[in-house]
Design an enzyme around this catalytic site. Structure first.
Site, mmCIF file in Angstrom:
data_model
loop_
_atom_site.group_PDB
_atom_site.id
_atom_site.type_symbol
_atom_site.label_atom_id
_atom_site.label_comp_id
_atom_site.label_asym_id
_atom_site.label_seq_id
_atom_site.Cartn_x
_atom_site.Cartn_y
_atom_site.Cartn_z
ATOM 1 N N CYS A 28 0.825 -1.209 0.000
ATOM 2 C CA CYS A 28 0.000 0.000 0.000
ATOM 3 C C CYS A 28 0.858 1.256 0.000
ATOM 4 O O CYS A 28 0.352 2.358 0.196
ATOM 5 C CB CYS A 28 -0.910 0.004 1.219
ATOM 6 S SG CYS A 28 -1.862 -1.484 1.384
ATOM 7 N N HIS A 71 -13.201 12.292 -3.061
ATOM 8 C CA HIS A 71 -12.355 12.796 -4.155
ATOM 9 C C HIS A 71 -11.171 13.624 -3.650
ATOM 10 O O HIS A 71 -10.782 14.616 -4.267
ATOM 11 C CB HIS A 71 -13.186 13.572 -5.190
ATOM 12 C CG HIS A 71 -14.079 12.669 -5.975
ATOM 13 N ND1 HIS A 71 -15.259 12.171 -5.480
ATOM 14 C CD2 HIS A 71 -13.937 12.129 -7.196
ATOM 15 C CE1 HIS A 71 -15.804 11.380 -6.375
ATOM 16 N NE2 HIS A 71 -15.023 11.318 -7.424
ATOM 17 N N GLU A 147 -13.304 -0.782 3.238
ATOM 18 C CA GLU A 147 -12.342 -0.357 2.214
ATOM 19 C C GLU A 147 -12.610 -1.254 1.014
ATOM 20 O O GLU A 147 -12.087 -2.371 0.934
ATOM 21 C CB GLU A 147 -10.935 -0.546 2.778
ATOM 22 C CG GLU A 147 -9.859 0.206 2.058
ATOM 23 C CD GLU A 147 -8.500 -0.080 2.670
ATOM 24 O OE1 GLU A 147 -7.993 0.778 3.394
ATOM 25 O OE2 GLU A 147 -7.946 -1.164 2.421
HETATM 26 ZN ZN LIG Z 1 -5.384 1.332 0.467
#
Ligand SMILES: [Zn+2]
Length: 159
Positions: A28, A71, A147
């Site tokens: 990540c 965003h 997520e």
């Molecule tokens: Zn992530």
């Protein structure tokens, strides 16, 4: 056990799409994005109308919190691995051997050490508690942040 109300962020459209970097994890550690959904569960006693809390008030408050993240690039202000330097219209992020220069208006700076789903859930929970005046009959609040669809973190707090 007292009754509870539930909000499902996918179905109630309490979602946001954001980019982040988690330098703590190699996979990540590059800039990438997710669509997140925010769930809520509130336990408490019902009032004399048979209601723990107004669904629409809860949803509107959550939408107000997540709209600020939508965003945007999520920047963990308290990160130990990320060096954050604000220039005029840009922010320079340095981590390990990489640098990003990003427009400051595309970023939101969050008081977390990393932008994991767990930390985002804690942040949203704290913001929610600040914005709502919780009456005494509310016993606990739980916030979940997914997520992507099917994986997420949950945190809770007693009132
Ligand atoms: Zn992530």
């Amino acid at each position: 056990m007292s009754p509870c109300i539930n909000i499902d962020g996918w179905r109630s459209n309490i979602r946001f799409s954001s980019a982040h970097i988690i330098p703590e994890y190699e996979k990540c550690g590059s800039l990438h994005g997710h669509t997140y959904a925010v769930h809520a569960k509130i336990n408490g006693e019902m009032d004399d109308k048979g209601i723990i809390m107004d669904f629409s008030l809860l949803k509107e408050t959550l939408r107000g919190i997540v709209n600020r993240l939508d965003h945007k690039i999520l920047i963990p202000r308290a990160s130990k691995l990320l060096k954050i330097e604000k220039e005029k219209n840009n922010v320079k992020l340095s981590l390990l051997n990489k640098q990003y220069v990003l427009p400051i208006n595309d970023c939101i700076f969050l008081p977390v050490s990393s932008t994991s789903a767990e930390n985002l859930a804690s942040y949203i929970l704290n913001e929610l508690v600040k914005k709502l005046s919780l009456h005494r009959q509310i016993e606990s609040i739980e916030i979940g942040v997914d997520e992507g669809y099917g994986q997420g973190a949950r945190v809770s707090k007693k009132n």
